[in-house]
Design an enzyme around this catalytic site. Structure first.
Site, short mmCIF file in Angstrom:
data_model
loop_
_atom_site.label_atom_id
_atom_site.label_comp_id
_atom_site.label_asym_id
_atom_site.label_seq_id
_atom_site.Cartn_x
_atom_site.Cartn_y
_atom_site.Cartn_z
CG ASP A 55 -38.50 33.98 20.64
OD1 ASP A 55 -39.50 33.35 20.99
OD2 ASP A 55 -37.34 33.54 20.77
CD GLU A 265 -41.68 31.78 27.77
OE1 GLU A 265 -40.59 31.61 28.34
OE2 GLU A 265 -42.10 31.04 26.87
#
Length: 370
Positions: A55, A265
């Protein structure tokens, strides 16, 4: 509809040292991925090989690239659809003078036990610079196991960061990302369904018994990311949270059943030639896609795919300009040989056509990522 297993996007492990992009010397953590034919066509190599990272939120501060990833560990937590096995417990900050240069691990920037309100699971973070300070935004489950978004501050981009005693009032879900516009106004985007709990807030209040996901309601508008303008001190929302509407080519909201285009997301915002680019993960179809609008609130019209699926299920990214080029930071699971919760961050160049459309990237030239 077939069952779609979801493992949320998120974090990595300690050890500090200098690392080279595309490092060919593998640590013991990287052995599982050596020789895996699926990665033979990979267009880039892990930026960090001594620990697991995911991420990546990349920013340019004072001319240097700083990357704020989550920190994957093999915590021994049983794997499930809510992503409990993504049991991350601290954050590291990495930096490089330029893409292709040495990558420095600056050590632990924030850890779970130093966040008064947090209970578990430090998932995907982001950072910002304003007012002479650095702000670190992160999701964590509170003592009631509800995801909230916290903020921590430091005088340095590398931390260590000191967490505020409470999460941002009115915050929920996960995947915070901060965008500061050319007028110095800052916005926080956030949200993720399934393990990210966004669907539990569909009524405006938290419903612990709410649907596990909205993926079965194909004919309804899809859940959207959220946005709120930040206060001048960057510590709270300056307004009520808003929906970020994503439209199709006919001006209609994307539907839940539109799995190739709908939000799931990992939203990110950047600006290119006066247009606002909202990019995000489609989640269960594993693509990075984008939509364009004329202001930070939207609505945004879907445009296309930035990157086709990576190996490792989850997809989470950031986009930043540096050295006269645009760069896409992302992750896959090359070091762990495809284990979904043990990932590694990567970077590749992002290119635009003359009309501002992003050219689609295949992360594996010679292999099928599925």
């Amino acid at each position: 509809m077939k069952k779609r297993f979801y493992f949320p996007a998120l974090t990595a492990f300690p050890v500090s040292i200098f690392l080279l992009i595309g490092c060919q010397q593998r640590s013991s953590q990287s052995a599982d991925g050596d020789g895996d034919p699926r990665f033979e066509g990979a267009i880039s190599q892990p930026l960090v090989s001594h620990s697991y990272t995911a991420d990546p939120s990349a920013h340019v501060f004072e001319g240097k690239i700083y990357v704020y990833p989550s920190h994957d560990i093999d915590a021994g937590t049983p794997e499930n659809d809510n992503g409990d096995h993504f049991d991350m417990r601290d954050y590291h900050v990495f930096s490089m003078d330029s893409v292709g240069g040495e990558v420095t691990d600056h050590g632990v920037a924030l850890k779970l036990e130093d966040i008064p309100w947090a209970g578990r699971q430090l998932w995907a973070p982001d950072a910002a610079h304003k007012n002479g300070k650095y702000y670190f935004y992160f999701p964590a489950k509170d003592k009631q196991d509800i995801f909230r978004i916290g903020v921590a501050t430091s005088d340095k981009p590398t931390g260590p960061f000191a967490a505020e005693p409470e999460p941002i009032q009115g915050s929920f879900s996960m995947d915070p990302t901060v965008f500061t516009d050319t007028d110095s106004t800052s916005y926080l985007y956030f949200g993720g369904i399934w393990g990210g709990q966004l669907q539990r807030w569909a009524s405006g209040e938290y419903d612990p018994q709410g649907s596990s996901t909205d993926l079965e309601n194909d004919s309804l508008p899809a859940l959207t990311p959220k946005v709120a303008r930040l206060t001048d001190d960057m510590l709270q929302f300056a307004e009520a949270v808003r929906d970020v509407l994503i439209l199709d080519e006919n001006g209609q909201p994307l539907l839940t059943g539109d799995h190739d285009r709908r939000f799931f997301e990992g939203s990110w915002m950047h600006k290119y030639k006066d247009n606002y680019y909202l990019s995000y993960s489609t989640g269960d179809t594993h693509q990075l896609v984008y939509a364009i609008g004329d202001n930070p609130y939207g609505p945004f019209t879907y445009q296309g795919v930035i990157m086709t699926p990576v190996i490792g299920w989850t997809t989470h990214h950031s986009i930043v300009e540096h050295g006269g080029k645009w760069w896409l930071f992302y992750h896959d699971t090359q070091l762990s040989g495809g284990k979904t919760h043990l990932r590694n961050i990567k970077v590749t160049e992002l290119q635009y056509d003359n009309d501002g459309r992003i050219r689609t990237i295949n992360p594996y030239r010679n292999a099928d990522p599925i």
